[in-house]
Design a protein around this motif. Structure first.
Motif, PDB file in Angstrom:
ATOM      1  N   ASP A  55      10.305   5.572   9.341  1.00 45.21           N
ATOM      2  CA  ASP A  55       9.625   6.322  10.385  1.00 45.21           C
ATOM      3  C   ASP A  55       8.377   5.546  10.790  1.00 45.21           C
ATOM      4  O   ASP A  55       8.042   4.518  10.187  1.00 45.21           O
ATOM      5  CB  ASP A  55       9.260   7.719   9.902  1.00 45.21           C
ATOM      6  CG  ASP A  55       9.170   8.712  11.056  1.00 45.21           C
ATOM      7  OD1 ASP A  55       9.083   8.253  12.220  1.00 45.21           O
ATOM      8  OD2 ASP A  55       9.164   9.919  10.804  1.00 45.21           O
ATOM      9  N   PHE A  56       7.672   6.060  11.797  1.00 46.64           N
ATOM     10  CA  PHE A  56       6.495   5.386  12.326  1.00 46.64           C
ATOM     11  C   PHE A  56       5.306   6.334  12.337  1.00 46.64           C
ATOM     12  O   PHE A  56       5.433   7.506  12.685  1.00 46.64           O
ATOM     13  CB  PHE A  56       6.758   4.884  13.748  1.00 46.64           C
ATOM     14  CG  PHE A  56       7.863   3.887  13.835  1.00 46.64           C
ATOM     15  CD1 PHE A  56       7.600   2.529  13.773  1.00 46.64           C
ATOM     16  CD2 PHE A  56       9.179   4.297  13.972  1.00 46.64           C
ATOM     17  CE1 PHE A  56       8.614   1.612  13.851  1.00 46.64           C
ATOM     18  CE2 PHE A  56      10.210   3.387  14.045  1.00 46.64           C
ATOM     19  CZ  PHE A  56       9.922   2.026  13.985  1.00 46.64           C
ATOM     20  N   ILE A  57       4.154   5.830  11.951  1.00 45.04           N
ATOM     21  CA  ILE A  57       2.895   6.555  12.090  1.00 45.04           C
ATOM     22  C   ILE A  57       2.152   5.916  13.252  1.00 45.04           C
ATOM     23  O   ILE A  57       1.752   4.749  13.184  1.00 45.04           O
ATOM     24  CB  ILE A  57       2.052   6.468  10.802  1.00 45.04           C
ATOM     25  CG1 ILE A  57       2.837   7.004   9.608  1.00 45.04           C
ATOM     26  CG2 ILE A  57       0.747   7.239  10.972  1.00 45.04           C
ATOM     27  CD1 ILE A  57       2.135   6.828   8.287  1.00 45.04           C
ATOM     28  N   GLU A  58       1.976   6.685  14.323  1.00 39.77           N
ATOM     29  CA  GLU A  58       1.400   6.132  15.549  1.00 39.77           C
ATOM     30  C   GLU A  58       0.044   6.767  15.862  1.00 39.77           C
ATOM     31  O   GLU A  58      -0.382   7.719  15.219  1.00 39.77           O
ATOM     32  CB  GLU A  58       2.357   6.345  16.719  1.00 39.77           C
ATOM     33  CG  GLU A  58       3.724   5.722  16.512  1.00 39.77           C
ATOM     34  CD  GLU A  58       4.589   5.807  17.746  1.00 39.77           C
ATOM     35  OE1 GLU A  58       4.072   6.205  18.812  1.00 39.77           O
ATOM     36  OE2 GLU A  58       5.785   5.492  17.668  1.00 39.77           O
ATOM     37  N   GLY A  59      -0.639   6.181  16.861  1.00 35.35           N
ATOM     38  CA  GLY A  59      -1.909   6.718  17.317  1.00 35.35           C
ATOM     39  C   GLY A  59      -3.077   6.427  16.402  1.00 35.35           C
ATOM     40  O   GLY A  59      -4.086   7.134  16.430  1.00 35.35           O
ATOM     41  N   LEU A  60      -2.972   5.398  15.568  1.00 37.43           N
ATOM     42  CA  LEU A  60      -4.050   5.052  14.651  1.00 37.43           C
ATOM     43  C   LEU A  60      -5.087   4.170  15.338  1.00 37.43           C
ATOM     44  O   LEU A  60      -4.818   3.552  16.368  1.00 37.43           O
ATOM     45  CB  LEU A  60      -3.480   4.331  13.422  1.00 37.43           C
ATOM     46  CG  LEU A  60      -2.405   5.092  12.631  1.00 37.43           C
ATOM     47  CD1 LEU A  60      -1.845   4.213  11.529  1.00 37.43           C
ATOM     48  CD2 LEU A  60      -2.977   6.376  12.053  1.00 37.43           C
ATOM     49  N   THR A  61      -6.271   4.101  14.753  1.00 37.42           N
ATOM     50  CA  THR A  61      -7.297   3.195  15.254  1.00 37.42           C
ATOM     51  C   THR A  61      -6.837   1.757  15.045  1.00 37.42           C
ATOM     52  O   THR A  61      -6.291   1.414  13.991  1.00 37.42           O
ATOM     53  CB  THR A  61      -8.622   3.429  14.509  1.00 37.42           C
ATOM     54  OG1 THR A  61      -9.005   4.794  14.675  1.00 37.42           O
ATOM     55  CG2 THR A  61      -9.716   2.535  15.059  1.00 37.42           C
ATOM     56  N   LYS A  62      -7.038   0.914  16.032  1.00 40.40           N
ATOM     57  CA  LYS A  62      -6.553  -0.460  15.967  1.00 40.40           C
ATOM     58  C   LYS A  62      -7.240  -1.240  14.846  1.00 40.40           C
ATOM     59  O   LYS A  62      -8.444  -1.136  14.645  1.00 40.40           O
ATOM     60  CB  LYS A  62      -6.773  -1.177  17.297  1.00 40.40           C
ATOM     61  CG  LYS A  62      -5.722  -0.846  18.335  1.00 40.40           C
ATOM     62  CD  LYS A  62      -5.791  -1.805  19.506  1.00 40.40           C
ATOM     63  CE  LYS A  62      -4.670  -1.528  20.507  1.00 40.40           C
ATOM     64  NZ  LYS A  62      -4.677  -2.485  21.618  1.00 40.40           N
ATOM     65  N   SER A  63      -6.434  -2.004  14.123  1.00 42.54           N
ATOM     66  CA  SER A  63      -6.932  -2.897  13.084  1.00 42.54           C
ATOM     67  C   SER A  63      -6.213  -4.228  13.239  1.00 42.54           C
ATOM     68  O   SER A  63      -4.991  -4.297  13.088  1.00 42.54           O
ATOM     69  CB  SER A  63      -6.675  -2.306  11.696  1.00 42.54           C
ATOM     70  OG  SER A  63      -7.048  -3.223  10.681  1.00 42.54           O
ATOM     71  N   GLN A  64      -6.960  -5.271  13.614  1.00 42.77           N
ATOM     72  CA  GLN A  64      -6.373  -6.585  13.883  1.00 42.77           C
ATOM     73  C   GLN A  64      -5.269  -6.486  14.942  1.00 42.77           C
ATOM     74  O   GLN A  64      -4.223  -7.123  14.831  1.00 42.77           O
ATOM     75  CB  GLN A  64      -5.834  -7.210  12.590  1.00 42.77           C
ATOM     76  CG  GLN A  64      -6.912  -7.434  11.539  1.00 42.77           C
ATOM     77  CD  GLN A  64      -6.373  -8.052  10.269  1.00 42.77           C
ATOM     78  OE1 GLN A  64      -5.170  -8.286  10.135  1.00 42.77           O
ATOM     79  NE2 GLN A  64      -7.266  -8.331   9.328  1.00 42.77           N
ATOM     80  N   GLY A  65      -5.521  -5.649  15.947  1.00 44.79           N
ATOM     81  CA  GLY A  65      -4.590  -5.514  17.062  1.00 44.79           C
ATOM     82  C   GLY A  65      -3.401  -4.610  16.792  1.00 44.79           C
ATOM     83  O   GLY A  65      -2.540  -4.450  17.654  1.00 44.79           O
ATOM     84  N   GLY A 125       2.415  -3.129   9.462  1.00 45.35           N
ATOM     85  CA  GLY A 125       1.640  -2.914  10.671  1.00 45.35           C
ATOM     86  C   GLY A 125       2.359  -3.433  11.906  1.00 45.35           C
ATOM     87  O   GLY A 125       2.950  -4.513  11.879  1.00 45.35           O
ATOM     88  N   LEU A 126       2.304  -2.662  12.996  1.00 46.69           N
ATOM     89  CA  LEU A 126       2.955  -3.050  14.248  1.00 46.69           C
ATOM     90  C   LEU A 126       1.988  -2.866  15.421  1.00 46.69           C
ATOM     91  O   LEU A 126       1.051  -2.081  15.349  1.00 46.69           O
ATOM     92  CB  LEU A 126       4.202  -2.198  14.506  1.00 46.69           C
ATOM     93  CG  LEU A 126       5.356  -2.274  13.507  1.00 46.69           C
ATOM     94  CD1 LEU A 126       6.412  -1.244  13.875  1.00 46.69           C
ATOM     95  CD2 LEU A 126       5.951  -3.674  13.465  1.00 46.69           C
ATOM     96  N   SER A 127       2.258  -3.600  16.483  1.00 52.95           N
ATOM     97  CA  SER A 127       1.527  -3.425  17.734  1.00 52.95           C
ATOM     98  C   SER A 127       2.422  -2.710  18.731  1.00 52.95           C
ATOM     99  O   SER A 127       3.653  -2.805  18.677  1.00 52.95           O
ATOM    100  CB  SER A 127       1.102  -4.782  18.310  1.00 52.95           C
ATOM    101  OG  SER A 127       0.263  -5.462  17.402  1.00 52.95           O
ATOM    102  N   HIS A 128       1.813  -1.989  19.643  1.00 53.54           N
ATOM    103  CA  HIS A 128       2.566  -1.253  20.665  1.00 53.54           C
ATOM    104  C   HIS A 128       2.608  -2.077  21.961  1.00 53.54           C
ATOM    105  O   HIS A 128       1.595  -2.671  22.327  1.00 53.54           O
ATOM    106  CB  HIS A 128       1.892   0.088  20.934  1.00 53.54           C
ATOM    107  CG  HIS A 128       2.769   1.065  21.648  1.00 53.54           C
ATOM    108  ND1 HIS A 128       3.745   1.790  21.009  1.00 53.54           N
ATOM    109  CD2 HIS A 128       2.820   1.423  22.950  1.00 53.54           C
ATOM    110  CE1 HIS A 128       4.348   2.560  21.901  1.00 53.54           C
ATOM    111  NE2 HIS A 128       3.802   2.350  23.076  1.00 53.54           N
ATOM    112  N   PRO A 129       3.760  -2.167  22.644  1.00 53.97           N
ATOM    113  CA  PRO A 129       5.052  -1.539  22.332  1.00 53.97           C
ATOM    114  C   PRO A 129       5.862  -2.387  21.358  1.00 53.97           C
ATOM    115  O   PRO A 129       5.618  -3.577  21.202  1.00 53.97           O
ATOM    116  CB  PRO A 129       5.731  -1.481  23.704  1.00 53.97           C
ATOM    117  CG  PRO A 129       5.204  -2.677  24.419  1.00 53.97           C
ATOM    118  CD  PRO A 129       3.783  -2.852  23.957  1.00 53.97           C
TER     119      PRO A 129
END
Length: 266
Positions: free
Chosen positions: A117-127, A146-150
């Motif tokens: 699953d994915f946890i989204e809407g977090l404060t950016k850390s290293q992009g 860690g992933l970047s959107h999209p």
């Protein structure tokens, strides 16, 4: 309303609207506040009528008709509907939790069955503002990536091969509620299924080796005492994990089914 169902009877002569709602007596005099009020007033304006208010306690005849109980009527209707084939096929099920809980099968080995699953809407850390959570359903061991959107399926497949496959091999199945993202999981199933035409899996044909599997260990399979003890301990822990998972799963099923009803379909 009656004006929609019987307009042919109401247009020929004046009629009286009787109500126990006092506010309706002044329907034609009050200020209109909603579109629905305006719509119904327009419908009524084409008829010759008057509104007669009568208190509910004085309107005994109407109340008696509207509240008349017939002995056994409810049970008779329920029985009729229950035994009516057409009713059972076409009426919707309004039970809050129809059917009993169907738990997933407990995996046979570590990392053979995973969920993600994915946890989204977090404060950016290293992009990066998304955490991809991948959990082994047997040991509950997890990886947090860690992933970047999209993000897209081809990118996730590449990350999976680089960071998870190298450690645990390819799982037998993946459980996720992100169906559009993981349509490529079908490719993994296809590539790891035995093909009779080539007498092996496509994975083995491409990489020259079979998929890594967890095989149950038996006493004496290894002649080295330390290896034998280590593998036996690992096998014991796997069986203990399954036992505890089964107990936890059964508790969850028992609790969930308190508010559910069974359904049988033929």
């Amino acid at each position: 309303m009656a004006v929609n169902k019987w307009p042919q009877y109401l247009t020929v002569k004046p009629f009286v609207i009787k109500t126990d709602q006092k506010a309706l007596k002044f329907l034609l005099e009050q200020k209109l506040h909603t579109g629905n009020q305006l719509k119904w007033i327009i419908k009524l304006m084409q008829y010759d009528f008057e509104i007669e208010y009568k208190k509910g306690k004085e309107n005994k005849a109407a109340d008696a008709l509207s509240r008349l109980p017939l002995k056994g009527m409810k049970e008779e209707i329920q029985g009729l509907v229950k035994n009516c084939d057409v009713c059972q096929r076409h009426k919707y099920d309004n039970a809050p939790y129809p059917r009993l809980l169907q738990p997933l099968l407990i995996p046979e080995s570590a990392w053979s069955n995973i969920s993600m699953d994915f946890i989204e809407g977090l404060t950016k850390s290293q992009g990066k503002s998304i955490i991809w959570v991948v959990v082994d359903r047997l040991t509950k061991y997890a990886h947090f990536i860690g992933l970047s959107h999209p993000y897209f399926a081809n990118e996730l497949a590449k990350i999976f091969m680089e960071q998870l496959y190298n450690l645990h091999g390819l799982p037998e199945d993946i459980i996720s509620d992100r169906d559009p993202i993981f349509t490529r999981a079908a490719e993994w199933w296809y590539n790891t299924t035995f093909h009779s035409s080539i007498q092996c899996t496509l994975y083995e044909a491409l990489y020259g080796k079979p998929l890594p599997l967890h095989l149950p260990y038996a006493v004496g399979d290894s002649h080295m005492e330390e290896v034998d003890r280590s593998l036996l301990t690992r096998e014991f822990k796997v069986q203990l994990l399954k036992y505890h998972l089964k107990r936890a799963q059964q508790r969850m099923v028992n609790q969930a089914n308190k508010h559910r009803s069974d359904r049988q379909f033929e």
